[in-house]
Every structure is written in C-alpha cells, then in structure tokens.
Design an enzyme around this catalytic site. Structure first.
Site, PDB file in Angstrom:
ATOM      1  N   ILE A  14       0.973  -1.108   0.159  1.00  0.00           N
ATOM      2  CA  ILE A  14       0.057   0.185   0.061  1.00  0.00           C
ATOM      3  C   ILE A  14       0.718   1.115  -0.096  1.00  0.00           C
ATOM      4  O   ILE A  14       0.343   2.410  -0.131  1.00  0.00           O
ATOM      5  CB  ILE A  14      -1.080   0.165   1.278  1.00  0.00           C
ATOM      6  CG1 ILE A  14      -0.188  -0.380   2.587  1.00  0.00           C
ATOM      7  CG2 ILE A  14      -2.261  -0.771   1.026  1.00  0.00           C
ATOM      8  CD1 ILE A  14      -1.096  -0.376   3.927  1.00  0.00           C
ATOM      9  N   GLY A  15       2.202   1.124  -0.022  1.00  0.00           N
ATOM     10  CA  GLY A  15       3.022   2.123   0.152  1.00  0.00           C
ATOM     11  C   GLY A  15       4.445   1.861   0.168  1.00  0.00           C
ATOM     12  O   GLY A  15       4.590   0.845   0.425  1.00  0.00           O
ATOM     13  N   GLY A  17       8.529   4.109   0.313  1.00  0.00           N
ATOM     14  CA  GLY A  17       9.098   5.263   0.693  1.00  0.00           C
ATOM     15  C   GLY A  17      10.734   4.991   1.034  1.00  0.00           C
ATOM     16  O   GLY A  17      11.082   3.769   0.738  1.00  0.00           O
ATOM     17  N   SER A  18      11.419   6.033   1.723  1.00  0.00           N
ATOM     18  CA  SER A  18      12.677   5.826   1.697  1.00  0.00           C
ATOM     19  C   SER A  18      12.947   4.695   2.917  1.00  0.00           C
ATOM     20  O   SER A  18      13.967   4.143   3.465  1.00  0.00           O
ATOM     21  CB  SER A  18      13.386   7.082   2.328  1.00  0.00           C
ATOM     22  OG  SER A  18      12.454   7.739   3.222  1.00  0.00           O
ATOM     23  N   GLY A  20      11.282   1.619   3.464  1.00  0.00           N
ATOM     24  CA  GLY A  20      10.943   0.325   3.081  1.00  0.00           C
ATOM     25  C   GLY A  20       9.473   0.655   2.703  1.00  0.00           C
ATOM     26  O   GLY A  20       8.912   1.521   2.774  1.00  0.00           O
ATOM     27  N   LYS A  37       5.163  -2.726   8.006  1.00  0.00           N
ATOM     28  CA  LYS A  37       6.161  -1.813   7.363  1.00  0.00           C
ATOM     29  C   LYS A  37       7.181  -3.100   7.483  1.00  0.00           C
ATOM     30  O   LYS A  37       7.766  -3.768   8.437  1.00  0.00           O
ATOM     31  CB  LYS A  37       6.884  -0.731   8.132  1.00  0.00           C
ATOM     32  CG  LYS A  37       7.988   0.066   7.557  1.00  0.00           C
ATOM     33  CD  LYS A  37       8.010   1.345   8.236  1.00  0.00           C
ATOM     34  CE  LYS A  37       6.812   2.332   7.805  1.00  0.00           C
ATOM     35  NZ  LYS A  37       7.109   3.493   8.406  1.00  0.00           N
ATOM     36  N   ASP A 149      10.049  14.516  10.539  1.00  0.00           N
ATOM     37  CA  ASP A 149       9.826  14.173   9.206  1.00  0.00           C
ATOM     38  C   ASP A 149       8.328  14.732   9.049  1.00  0.00           C
ATOM     39  O   ASP A 149       7.762  13.858   8.532  1.00  0.00           O
ATOM     40  CB  ASP A 149      10.239  13.037   8.898  1.00  0.00           C
ATOM     41  CG  ASP A 149      10.430  12.890   7.314  1.00  0.00           C
ATOM     42  OD1 ASP A 149      10.315  11.561   7.086  1.00  0.00           O
ATOM     43  OD2 ASP A 149      10.571  13.832   6.690  1.00  0.00           O
TER      44      ASP A 149
END
Ligand SMILES: CNC(=O)c1c(C)[nH]c(/C=C2\C(=O)Nc3ccc(Cl)cc32)c1C
Length: 288
Positions: A14-15, A17-18, A20, A37, A149
């Site tokens: 589902i997603g 990014g930096s 994982g 994750k 972040d």
C-alpha cells in the site's frame, strides 16, 4: 507468546518510501486488517539499526488517537527483515488527498483543514509535552519527542477520517539524513525549517514549521516554498516570504499559518499556544 511471521497473511503493498515497503496484512487470529512495514536490515548500517530500535521504542509507548498505533515488531532472521505491525489507515496519506484536489482544481474545505490541523497539533503536543514516568526519579517528565519528518506523505487518515501522524523519524534513521536533492525531491526539502537548513539545532519549533507547511499546502494545494534547485529553495525558505493562502480561506486561518511559518523559531507558537486557538479547540474536541 512470541509473535510469528505466519500469524499474518500478506495482502497488497500500500505504500513505499525511503524507509521500506508498507503492506496491508490480515491477522489470522481475528481477521483484523493491519499495516506492516517491511524493513530489510541487511541494507542498514549498525548506526541505523540502533536508531531504528530507539525509534521503535519511542513508537511503542506513544499511545494517542492521532498517532499511528504501533502494535508489534517481528524479526524475521531467515530473510533478515524487521516487520513493524501498525494500525491500518484506510484513507491513505494526506499527500495523495492534496494531489487529487490539485489535479481536479477542487479546493480542500476550510473545516477539513482546521480538523487536520487540530488533530496534528494534538499529536505534536503529545510528542513535545506529553508526560511520561521517568523510571529513575519516579517523576513525570515531558517526552520531548520531535517528529523531524512531518510532511503530507507522513500523515494518514483512518476510516473515520481521523488524522494519524506517521512513524517517528524511522525514515530519518533509515536514510542518510543529509539531503541529496534528487532523492528527497519527492517532498522532504520543501518542509525543511530555516534553522535546519543552516545546520543549527532542531527543536520542537521545527516541527511547528513543518506543520505550517502542511496546512499551507492543504489550502494552496502547493507547498509554501517552491524551487528547482536546493540552493534556490534554501534561499527562499530562509528569506521566509510566503504569499497568503487563497482568499477563500479565513483571515483567522491565514494568521495561524503565518505564525507557524515565522523564520525565527522563537516567534512560532508552541503546541500549547496553538491549542488556545478557538477553532483548534473546537475541532480537537469534536474528534473525541
Ligand atoms: C496507496 N496507499 C494508500 O492508500 C495507503 C493506505 C490505505 N494506507 C497507507 C499507509 C499506512 C497505513 O494504512 N497504516 C500505516 C501505519 C504507518 C505508516 Cl508510516 C503508514 C501507514 C497508505 C499509503
């Protein structure tokens, strides 16, 4: 008992990014849908590994309705992966919501902007000033956790449109904190505070700056500072000239955004001060 890999059925990704990949999973015991994750720790330096451990420990004891709930950490030694099981946010990330509104030129309603801001202020208030028991002194002390972040990609919405702040600095601990523009072109540098860009200390006011950028972008459907190169972006952020959010939004909202985007961190409001803004009090209450 110890949680195992096979306790979860893997569903679609589902997603990413930096930090994982994030995968939707189903817990076999009760069919509950969760998010996992998946971090390949072969690619991590020992420093990143210890940072990941400390970030996970932070997440573990951060229980708040507007912070993504951490449930479990599973270590898969066979494939050298770490799995972090967290709550599933059906509404996805705020960056996608903003992108959809921009593509269709449909403004985000002011009430939704207030609701998202109120819930993120509440989440940041828990991080910055939430009290936690200090083992040694047996005294309650402020957590003083900094997100570091905060950006639309890291804000998620659950099925009831409640806002959930994503994991804390995991991406920071897993990627080189220095900005190489190409990799962070996906968005991070837009939200860097002036003090961070001049390599001075990051503190809670830097999270307030990033929150200002997120709220600004929900109104203007573009980040407050745009540039084609890192040096131009840095110059604009340090200069701090921001055009007003579109006129369709109230002066009250504009004043709050302007306050959070003050170049001097001392002039930015704290979460405690923001929680005295009537509209934020109203919307923070509503979600309870
Ligand atoms: C296209 N992807 C999505 O719509 C999406 C959905 C339905 N959920 C997510 C993300 C998360 C999700 O559902 N739970 C999460 C917990 C922690 C973090 Cl850092 C992210 C998530 C995403 C990115």
């Amino acid at each position: 008992q110890d949680v195992q890999m096979e306790d979860y059925e893997a569903l679609e990704s589902i997603g990413s990014g930096s930090f994982g990949m994030i995968r939707k999973v189903r817990r076999k015991a009760d069919g509950q849908i969760l998010a996992r994750k998946e971090i390949d720790f072969r690619k991590m330096t020992s420093k990143e590994k210890e940072q990941l451990v400390s970030e996970v420990n932070i997440l573990k004891d951060l229980k708040h309705p507007n912070i993504v709930e951490f449930l479990e950490r599973v270590i898969d030694r066979e494939h050298s992966f770490i799995y972090i099981i967290m709550e599933y946010c059906e509404g996805g990330d705020l960056a996608t919501v903003i992108k959809r509104h921009r593509e269709r030129s449909v403004p985000i309603p002011e009430d939704f902007v207030w609701r998202v801001m109120a819930q993120l202020v509440s989440a940041l208030d828990e991080c910055h000033c939430g009290l936690v028991l200090d083992e040694e002194t047996q005294k309650m002390i402020p957590r003083h956790i900094l997100h570091r972040d905060l950006k639309p990609d890291n804000v998620f919405l659950d099925a009831k449109k409640n806002v959930k702040l994503g994991d804390f600095g995991l991406s920071r601990s897993l990627t080189d904190p220095k900005l190489n523009f190409a990799k962070t072109y996906v968005g991070t540098p837009y939200y860097m505070s002036p003090e961070l860009l001049s390599e001075s200390l990051y503190d809670s006011k830097s999270d307030i700056w990033s929150l200002g950028c997120v709220v600004y972008e929900m109104c203007a459907l573009l980040p407050p500072f745009l540039a084609d190169t890192q040096s131009e972006l840095t110059a604009k952020i340090k200069y701090g000239m921001v055009s007003r959010i579109p006129n369709r939004y109230s002066e009250e909202l504009n004043q709050v955004v302007k306050a959070m985007l003050q170049v001097d961190p001392r002039r930015r409001p704290t979460t405690t001060e923001l929680l005295t803004v009537p509209k934020l009090q109203l919307f923070a209450k509503q979600q309870e």
